[in-house]
Design a protein around this motif. Structure first.
Motif, PDB file in Angstrom:
ATOM      1  N   GLN A  33     -55.882  28.266 -33.763  1.00 25.16           N
ATOM      2  CA  GLN A  33     -56.636  29.394 -34.859  1.00 25.16           C
ATOM      3  C   GLN A  33     -55.988  29.118 -36.233  1.00 25.16           C
ATOM      4  N   THR A  34     -56.713  28.777 -37.335  1.00 24.48           N
ATOM      5  CA  THR A  34     -55.915  28.788 -38.610  1.00 24.48           C
ATOM      6  C   THR A  34     -56.911  29.401 -39.514  1.00 24.48           C
ATOM      7  N   ASP A  35     -56.515  29.333 -40.927  1.00 27.14           N
ATOM      8  CA  ASP A  35     -57.351  29.828 -42.081  1.00 27.14           C
ATOM      9  C   ASP A  35     -58.281  28.618 -42.333  1.00 27.14           C
ATOM     10  N   ILE A  36     -59.084  28.861 -43.555  1.00 27.03           N
ATOM     11  CA  ILE A  36     -59.980  27.656 -43.623  1.00 27.03           C
ATOM     12  C   ILE A  36     -59.237  26.658 -44.322  1.00 27.03           C
ATOM     13  N   GLU A  37     -58.029  26.583 -44.616  1.00 29.36           N
ATOM     14  CA  GLU A  37     -57.436  25.508 -45.030  1.00 29.36           C
ATOM     15  C   GLU A  37     -56.575  24.600 -43.938  1.00 29.36           C
ATOM     16  N   GLY A  38     -56.887  25.453 -42.935  1.00 31.46           N
ATOM     17  CA  GLY A  38     -55.896  24.671 -41.765  1.00 31.46           C
ATOM     18  C   GLY A  38     -54.843  25.109 -41.473  1.00 31.46           C
ATOM     19  N   GLU A  39     -54.226  26.071 -42.065  1.00 35.11           N
ATOM     20  CA  GLU A  39     -52.994  26.594 -41.906  1.00 35.11           C
ATOM     21  C   GLU A  39     -52.767  27.703 -41.019  1.00 35.11           C
ATOM     22  N   ARG A  40     -51.544  27.887 -40.474  1.00 34.64           N
ATOM     23  CA  ARG A  40     -51.611  29.135 -39.383  1.00 34.64           C
ATOM     24  C   ARG A  40     -51.175  30.250 -40.063  1.00 34.64           C
ATOM     25  N   ILE A  41     -51.706  31.344 -39.742  1.00 38.06           N
ATOM     26  CA  ILE A  41     -51.765  32.438 -40.380  1.00 38.06           C
ATOM     27  C   ILE A  41     -50.411  33.275 -40.087  1.00 38.06           C
ATOM     28  N   ASN A  42     -49.921  33.922 -40.992  1.00 35.55           N
ATOM     29  CA  ASN A  42     -48.806  34.990 -40.899  1.00 35.55           C
ATOM     30  C   ASN A  42     -49.284  36.525 -40.448  1.00 35.55           C
ATOM     31  N   TYR A  43     -48.651  36.574 -39.469  1.00 35.28           N
ATOM     32  CA  TYR A  43     -49.014  37.992 -38.834  1.00 35.28           C
ATOM     33  C   TYR A  43     -47.742  38.961 -38.942  1.00 35.28           C
ATOM     34  N   GLY A  44     -46.925  38.664 -39.913  1.00 38.57           N
ATOM     35  CA  GLY A  44     -45.839  39.563 -39.902  1.00 38.57           C
ATOM     36  C   GLY A  44     -45.546  40.321 -41.432  1.00 38.57           C
ATOM     37  N   LEU A  45     -46.880  40.015 -42.131  1.00 37.90           N
ATOM     38  CA  LEU A  45     -46.809  41.078 -43.378  1.00 37.90           C
ATOM     39  C   LEU A  45     -47.074  42.506 -43.490  1.00 37.90           C
ATOM     40  N   GLY A  46     -47.413  43.005 -42.298  1.00 40.34           N
ATOM     41  CA  GLY A  46     -47.581  44.316 -42.159  1.00 40.34           C
ATOM     42  C   GLY A  46     -49.147  44.636 -41.236  1.00 40.34           C
ATOM     43  N   ALA A  47     -49.555  45.248 -41.481  1.00 38.04           N
ATOM     44  CA  ALA A  47     -50.935  45.722 -40.896  1.00 38.04           C
ATOM     45  C   ALA A  47     -52.140  44.816 -40.969  1.00 38.04           C
ATOM     46  N   LYS A  48     -51.960  44.174 -42.490  1.00 45.08           N
ATOM     47  CA  LYS A  48     -53.049  43.376 -42.920  1.00 45.08           C
ATOM     48  C   LYS A  48     -52.539  41.921 -42.865  1.00 45.08           C
ATOM     49  N   MET A  49     -53.315  41.147 -43.009  1.00 43.41           N
ATOM     50  CA  MET A  49     -52.918  39.433 -43.321  1.00 43.41           C
ATOM     51  C   MET A  49     -53.137  39.365 -44.757  1.00 43.41           C
ATOM     52  N   ASP A  50     -52.523  38.102 -45.137  1.00 46.10           N
ATOM     53  CA  ASP A  50     -52.439  37.876 -46.638  1.00 46.10           C
ATOM     54  C   ASP A  50     -53.750  37.834 -47.337  1.00 46.10           C
ATOM     55  N   SER A  51     -54.001  38.243 -48.533  1.00 44.01           N
ATOM     56  CA  SER A  51     -55.254  38.479 -49.171  1.00 44.01           C
ATOM     57  C   SER A  51     -55.796  37.331 -49.383  1.00 44.01           C
ATOM     58  N   ASN A  52     -54.887  36.026 -49.141  1.00 48.82           N
ATOM     59  CA  ASN A  52     -55.433  34.704 -49.452  1.00 48.82           C
ATOM     60  C   ASN A  52     -56.186  34.003 -48.445  1.00 48.82           C
ATOM     61  N   VAL A  53     -56.072  34.855 -47.422  1.00 52.80           N
ATOM     62  CA  VAL A  53     -56.831  34.197 -46.381  1.00 52.80           C
ATOM     63  C   VAL A  53     -58.248  34.710 -46.367  1.00 52.80           C
ATOM     64  N   ASP A  54     -59.044  33.567 -46.558  1.00 49.03           N
ATOM     65  CA  ASP A  54     -60.599  34.030 -46.622  1.00 49.03           C
ATOM     66  C   ASP A  54     -61.538  33.606 -45.693  1.00 49.03           C
ATOM     67  N   GLY A  55     -61.102  33.372 -44.500  1.00 49.52           N
ATOM     68  CA  GLY A  55     -61.757  33.265 -43.225  1.00 49.52           C
ATOM     69  C   GLY A  55     -60.826  32.741 -42.342  1.00 49.52           C
ATOM     70  N   ILE A  56     -61.349  32.551 -41.007  1.00 44.06           N
ATOM     71  CA  ILE A  56     -60.623  32.411 -39.641  1.00 44.06           C
ATOM     72  C   ILE A  56     -61.294  31.122 -39.077  1.00 44.06           C
ATOM     73  N   LEU A  57     -60.845  30.262 -38.519  1.00 43.59           N
ATOM     74  CA  LEU A  57     -61.616  29.037 -37.966  1.00 43.59           C
ATOM     75  C   LEU A  57     -60.752  28.844 -36.618  1.00 43.59           C
ATOM     76  N   ALA A  58     -61.246  28.989 -35.333  1.00 44.84           N
ATOM     77  CA  ALA A  58     -60.682  28.822 -33.935  1.00 44.84           C
ATOM     78  C   ALA A  58     -61.439  27.825 -33.245  1.00 44.84           C
ATOM     79  N   SER A  59     -60.859  27.084 -32.532  1.00 43.62           N
ATOM     80  CA  SER A  59     -61.323  26.026 -31.602  1.00 43.62           C
ATOM     81  C   SER A  59     -60.640  25.827 -30.322  1.00 43.62           C
ATOM     82  N   SER A  60     -61.264  24.705 -29.665  1.00 43.39           N
ATOM     83  CA  SER A  60     -60.719  24.485 -28.529  1.00 43.39           C
ATOM     84  C   SER A  60     -59.510  23.318 -28.920  1.00 43.39           C
ATOM     85  N   GLY A  61     -59.282  23.219 -30.157  1.00 39.35           N
ATOM     86  CA  GLY A  61     -58.178  22.152 -30.707  1.00 39.35           C
ATOM     87  C   GLY A  61     -58.483  20.692 -30.700  1.00 39.35           C
ATOM     88  N   GLY A  62     -57.528  19.717 -30.999  1.00 35.33           N
ATOM     89  CA  GLY A  62     -57.878  18.428 -31.087  1.00 35.33           C
ATOM     90  C   GLY A  62     -59.175  17.921 -31.964  1.00 35.33           C
TER      91      GLY A  62
END
Length: 547
Positions: free
Chosen positions: A501-530
């Protein structure tokens, strides 16, 4: 002198004369002659019941073993050579069915070519999670809490979208039901008992109980016009047997608000940042709209719980009461004659994952479901050896679709999409799918995604984790900032199964900022990988360039 097996009449008389009256005495809700699995298995601990069944079984342990065996009904038939066992004790069959779901799951996929990736490579000698499974001491009480919450939500989910259930509309216009409040109160109450130093983050607030009540105005519905939301919630907890944990409205509200550790903008309340580095994140009913869609519409939802350490989800549980047990079952809608009594071996499962330990599918119901009468409730940590809801028996390791064996070519990757359009208001997922598949489905007006299925909630992550689909895309409007409880459990579940699971830039998302994600996360991409994720990222970037 050798003991002879009892006759059919003996079995019938002993059960009818002792078991049912004992059930009615111990469990007031057991009004039917066909007991629930939870009720029967509670009785398996009761000495009077065991004594009356001593012709066939000499101890509670043997009774549980008999019920919990994946071939329990067949074993009973063989032992007594009796065609009447199933007829006269259908509740034993129901209890056995809940246990045998994992075995039936193996049978349903054994020898059948399919992309679904389920293997039985557990190390536990009873099919449980491996004894060295990471964070097992934290997982078991959390699993117990989720199983209990799922009993609440299963009881409450409407049959159809036309059915009513009391609830309210929150200030953000999203729906909330007595199921959300009941499940959150119970799970947080139990987590506090076991992890009093940890930070709890959860979606609902007791303030919303004071909102104008909606629904529940029919005699056949949960709740009524004359009762308050708080009364309705307490009624649910009483019906489901959990008032030993939460006995009054004040404790109910306190338990709900254990998760209100953050401000309106998602930041943690000042001072908590320096507290425990362990944070539990809960969505009591993820996919409330799917929950309200109803069973016969195939409405999907889950109870989602995550343990986060240093901004990373390290353990996750998705309780999915309405998801088919087998990945080969494509029809998610209940049939008209389907009931909880007939589908215990075909519907409902739990996904658990812990960093470094893999993802497993567990039965929704514990081998011998516990109730409040079987556990002594105190303010101390509960003894998990006494709580059968904490059992990991029946664990089956699952994996995402491999990009190596070409069972599902990358250009035929199956999308698992949300039902509501707010997850993709611009229809960009269709553009991405066309780039991956090479075309759109001409049978759909305007063109549809060739290989796709739609459902609500983080159940989608579980579906990807067990190889039923390969791609999930969420691209909400730019101004929306994601709440962490909507994706945290899904991340660890899919990653430990082999996906990403990554953001639209292919980076892992930080879940430690509080109850919300970073406001720069504009979308979520998840897949079987590879190769699947490489193709997904490439298609997204190509779409952006063409804007």
């Amino acid at each position: 002198m050798a003991r002879h097996p009892p006759t059919d009449a003996t079995i019938r008389n002993k059960l009818s004369s002792s078991l049912l009256p004992a059930a009615r005495k111990l469990i007031p809700s057991a009004r039917s002659k066909i007991l629930t699995a939870a009720a029967f298995c509670t009785l398996s601990h009761h000495p009077s019941v065991v004594r009356h069944l001593s012709y066939s079984l000499s101890s509670p342990a043997k009774l549980r073993l008999h019920l919990n065996g994946v071939n329990g009904l067949e074993t009973t038939r063989a032992r007594y050579s009796s065609p009447h066992v199933e007829t006269h004790i259908p509740f034993i069959y129901q209890s056995t069915a809940a246990i045998s779901s994992s075995s039936r799951l193996h049978a349903s996929i054994g020898g059948t070519p399919d992309s679904s990736s389920i293997t039985n490579d557990t190390k536990g000698n009873d099919g449980s999670l491996p004894l060295d499974y990471p964070r097992l001491d934290s997982l078991k009480p959390a699993l117990s809490a989720i199983r209990k919450a799922c009993r609440i939500t299963s009881y409450l989910q409407p049959i159809t979208v036309a059915s009513k259930i009391s609830g309210a509309t929150k200030k953000d216009s999203s729906p909330v039901t007595i199921g959300d409040f009941s499940a959150q109160a119970l799970v947080l109450n139990l987590l506090e008992r076991n992890f009093e130093e940890d930070i709890l983050i959860a979606e609902e607030s007791s303030a919303d109980i004071e909102e104008k009540k909606e629904g529940g105005d029919d005699d056949n519905d949960v709740g009524g016009p004359s009762s308050s939301l708080a009364d309705d919630i307490m009624g649910v907890l009483e019906t489901c047997g959990f008032t030993s944990y939460i006995s009054n409205v004040e404790e109910l509200k306190r338990s709900i608000d254990l998760g209100q550790t953050y401000l309106w903008n998602g930041d943690l309340i000042p001072g908590l940042e320096e507290g425990s580095d362990r944070r539990w994140c809960l969505d009591p009913i993820d996919g409330t709209r799917g929950f309200l869609r109803g069973k016969r519409e195939g409405g999907q939802y889950c109870v989602a719980l995550t343990l986060i350490e240093d901004g990373v989800p390290v353990m996750g549980i998705l309780g999915c009461p309405n998801l088919p047990t087998s990945p080969n079952e494509k029809n998610y809608k209940w049939s008209e004659d389907e009931t909880e009594g007939t589908n215990q071996d075909t519907r409902g499962c739990i996904f658990v994952a812990s960093k470094g330990g893999g993802t497993y599918q567990l039965p929704l119901n514990a081998p011998s479901p516990s109730t409040a009468t079987t556990i002594q409730v105190t303010n101390e940590k509960e003894d998990q050896s006494m709580d059968e809801d904490a059992s990991t028996e029946g664990a089956i390791r699952i994996h995402t679709t491999s990009d190596k064996d070409n069972i599902i070519p990358v250009n035929q990757a199956r999308f698992c999409m949300g039902v509501e359009t707010y997850g993709d208001p611009k229809g960009e997922c269709r553009t991405i799918a066309k780039k991956i598949h090479g075309a759109l489905d001409p049978s759909v007006d305007g063109g549809g995604i060739l290989y796709s299925r739609r459902m609500d909630s983080q159940v989608k992550y579980g579906v990807l984790a067990r190889g039923e689909a390969e791609i999930f895309v969420r691209l909400p409007k730019k101004s929306y900032v994601e709440w962490i409880w909507d994706h945290a459990a899904g991340r660890i579940v899919i990653e430990e199964a082999g996906g990403i699971q990554t953001d639209i830039e292919g980076e892992r998302i930080n879940y430690g900022l509080g109850a919300k994600m970073d406001s720069n996360v504009d979308g979520i991409l998840a897949s079987s990988g590879g190769a699947f994720h490489d193709k997904l990222l490439g298609a997204y970037r190509e779409m952006v360039k063409e804007r």
